[in-house]
Motif scaffolding. Structure first.
Motif, short mmCIF file in Angstrom:
data_model
loop_
_atom_site.label_atom_id
_atom_site.label_comp_id
_atom_site.label_asym_id
_atom_site.label_seq_id
_atom_site.Cartn_x
_atom_site.Cartn_y
_atom_site.Cartn_z
N LEU A 65 0.83 -1.21 0.00
CA LEU A 65 0.00 0.00 0.00
C LEU A 65 0.86 1.26 0.00
O LEU A 65 0.56 2.23 -0.69
N ASN A 66 1.96 1.21 0.78
CA ASN A 66 2.87 2.36 0.83
C ASN A 66 3.47 2.65 -0.53
O ASN A 66 3.55 3.80 -0.98
N ALA A 67 3.87 1.57 -1.24
CA ALA A 67 4.45 1.75 -2.57
C ALA A 67 3.41 2.31 -3.55
O ALA A 67 3.71 3.20 -4.38
N ALA A 68 2.17 1.78 -3.44
CA ALA A 68 1.12 2.26 -4.35
C ALA A 68 0.81 3.74 -4.10
O ALA A 68 0.60 4.53 -5.04
N LEU A 69 0.78 4.13 -2.82
CA LEU A 69 0.52 5.54 -2.51
C LEU A 69 1.65 6.44 -2.99
O LEU A 69 1.41 7.56 -3.46
N ILE A 70 2.88 5.94 -2.88
CA ILE A 70 4.01 6.76 -3.36
C ILE A 70 3.89 6.98 -4.87
O ILE A 70 4.09 8.09 -5.39
N VAL A 71 3.55 5.88 -5.59
CA VAL A 71 3.38 6.01 -7.04
C VAL A 71 2.22 6.96 -7.37
O VAL A 71 2.31 7.82 -8.25
N LEU A 72 1.09 6.81 -6.60
CA LEU A 72 -0.08 7.67 -6.85
C LEU A 72 0.25 9.13 -6.59
O LEU A 72 -0.09 10.01 -7.40
N PHE A 73 0.93 9.39 -5.47
CA PHE A 73 1.30 10.78 -5.17
C PHE A 73 2.26 11.35 -6.22
O PHE A 73 2.19 12.52 -6.58
N ALA A 74 3.18 10.47 -6.71
CA ALA A 74 4.11 10.93 -7.75
C ALA A 74 3.35 11.28 -9.03
O ALA A 74 3.63 12.29 -9.69
N VAL A 75 2.38 10.39 -9.39
CA VAL A 75 1.59 10.67 -10.60
C VAL A 75 0.78 11.95 -10.44
O VAL A 75 0.70 12.78 -11.34
N LEU A 76 0.12 12.11 -9.25
CA LEU A 76 -0.65 13.33 -9.01
C LEU A 76 0.24 14.57 -9.06
O LEU A 76 -0.15 15.61 -9.60
N PHE A 77 1.43 14.46 -8.51
CA PHE A 77 2.35 15.61 -8.52
C PHE A 77 2.75 15.96 -9.96
O PHE A 77 2.78 17.13 -10.36
N ALA A 78 3.06 14.88 -10.74
CA ALA A 78 3.43 15.12 -12.14
C ALA A 78 2.27 15.73 -12.92
O ALA A 78 2.46 16.64 -13.74
N CYS A 79 1.03 15.22 -12.63
CA CYS A 79 -0.14 15.80 -13.32
C CYS A 79 -0.34 17.25 -12.92
O CYS A 79 -0.69 18.09 -13.75
N GLY A 80 -0.14 17.56 -11.62
CA GLY A 80 -0.29 18.95 -11.18
C GLY A 80 0.71 19.87 -11.85
O GLY A 80 0.37 20.97 -12.30
N VAL A 81 1.98 19.40 -11.91
CA VAL A 81 3.01 20.21 -12.56
C VAL A 81 2.69 20.38 -14.05
O VAL A 81 2.78 21.48 -14.62
N GLY A 82 2.28 19.26 -14.68
CA GLY A 82 1.94 19.34 -16.10
C GLY A 82 0.75 20.26 -16.36
O GLY A 82 0.74 21.03 -17.32
#
Length: 381
Positions: A65-82
């Motif tokens: 779950l921790n790994a999935a959340l890290i990936v999700l937060f990374a994707v959300l951060f990348a989407c926010g920056v994009g």
């Protein structure tokens, strides 16, 4: 091409006072704070779960779950920056470019092209705006050319008016004067036919002089002595009656009137308007002594005047023809004149922003003319 700049835009009100860029920055800041807070809270909750020494299966599940959340937060951060980059370069920057171009055009440079490449909606909007700008500039240039041509034509008309009022009338005066002198000096040697010919020449010269004077009056409306001020319509009528005092007395004319208001107009032209209408009523009188009434009533921001008489009247089918220049309903030997009087009256009224018409609804004998003039203000009532 540079012309007068447009007036400044209206100041926005309410929430619209903030630029759209500041709204995006505010919403982005709120979203960023919420994202960071979510990450911190999630990490704290996972750390607390690890501190409880769960079973190996649960610990492994928490790790996944921790790994999935890290990936999700990374994707959300990348989407926010994009999304931020896209809004900045695909929305805010083109809007700023279009705004600067519109400001340049509004400042007076109407040849400046309006164009942005992205996004598709703004590109279409800029294309429509530029097309509208092009049509306005084209129409303005045509209007400017027409105005220049009109100024040139008015200049030529001024020269013609000067020639007509001086050079053209001098030969007419000589024709009339020497024809009369010829009749006086050689009257004993002339037969009746010769005297009749001389009478025709004198009458033609005098009628030409009258026609020239009427045409000059017609051409001067709006060009000469065209200043409009607040005047008393009653005083203009008084002056017209004084000018026609001899005619009124000779024909036994009775003129009555209402209390006339103050209006915005030119005193000389309004005096001429009253004089022409009253003179017209006296000319086309019936067998009874002429009775003329000048009335006035308020109609919105205008005053509606009327001139009623008991003369021979005008048939309704001629209600428009009588206002055309040189249009006559009667032979010249029956009712003398040049056929310009009513056309001149209509031109004076229209120059003042009103309308002149024949009231065909009146069934009584005679004719009733009505016209409107702008009121001077409520303080004149």
């Amino acid at each position: 091409m540079s012309i007068h700049p447009l007036p400044p835009p209206k100041e926005p009100t309410g929430l619209g006072r903030l630029p759209i860029a500041r709204w995006f920055m505010f919403i982005g800041a709120v979203a960023g704070v919420a994202f960071v807070a979510g990450v911190v809270i999630t990490m704290l909750m996972l750390a607390q779960a690890q501190a409880l020494n769960p079973k190996p299966e649960v610990a492994a599940q928490i790790g996944r779950l921790n790994a999935a959340l890290i990936v999700l937060f990374a994707v959300l951060f990348a989407c926010g920056v994009g999304l931020g980059i896209m809004v900045r370069y695909a929305v805010l920057k083109p809007i700023d470019q279009l705004t600067q171009q519109v400001r340049t055009v509004a400042a007076g440079d109407f040849d400046h092209t309006l164009h942005v490449d992205r996004p598709a909606e703004l590109a279409e909007l800029s294309s429509h705006l530029d097309s509208m700008r092009g049509r306005i500039v084209s129409a303005w240039r045509v209007a400017a050319d027409q105005a220049e041509e009109l100024r040139r034509s008015n200049g030529e008309l001024e020269q013609f008016a000067y020639v007509a009022s001086h050079d053209l009338q001098e030969p007419l005066r000589k024709v009339a004067s020497f024809s009369q002198m010829l009749e006086q000096r050689y009257s004993t040697q002339l037969d009746e036919r010769a005297k009749q010919y001389i009478h025709y020449a004198v009458d033609g010269a005098k009628r030409m002089q009258l026609l020239i004077n009427d045409l000059l009056d017609f051409s001067r409306v709006g060009r000469v002595t065209g200043e409009r001020t607040v005047i008393d319509a009653g005083e203009a009528l008084n002056q017209a009656l004084e000018n026609l005092s001899a005619t009124i007395e000779d024909t036994g004319t009775t003129v009555t009137r209402d209390d006339l208001p103050k209006v915005k107009g030119n005193r000389l032209q309004l005096t001429q308007l009253f004089q022409n209408l009253i003179e017209n009523a006296v000319k086309f009188r019936s067998e009874e002594p002429p009775r003329i009434h000048i009335g006035a009533k308020r109609s919105g921001d205008m005053w509606e005047f009327s001139c009623s008489d008991n003369g021979i009247g005008v048939e309704p089918k001629y209600a428009d023809r009588i206002f055309l220049i040189f249009q006559r309903l009667h032979a010249r030997d029956v009712y003398p004149g040049t056929g310009i009087g009513l056309a001149l009256c209509r031109k004076i009224v229209e120059y003042h922003g009103g309308q002149l018409w024949l009231d065909s609804s009146v069934e009584d004998q005679g004719a009733t003319f009505r016209w409107t003039l702008p009121a001077a203000g409520d303080d004149d009532e």
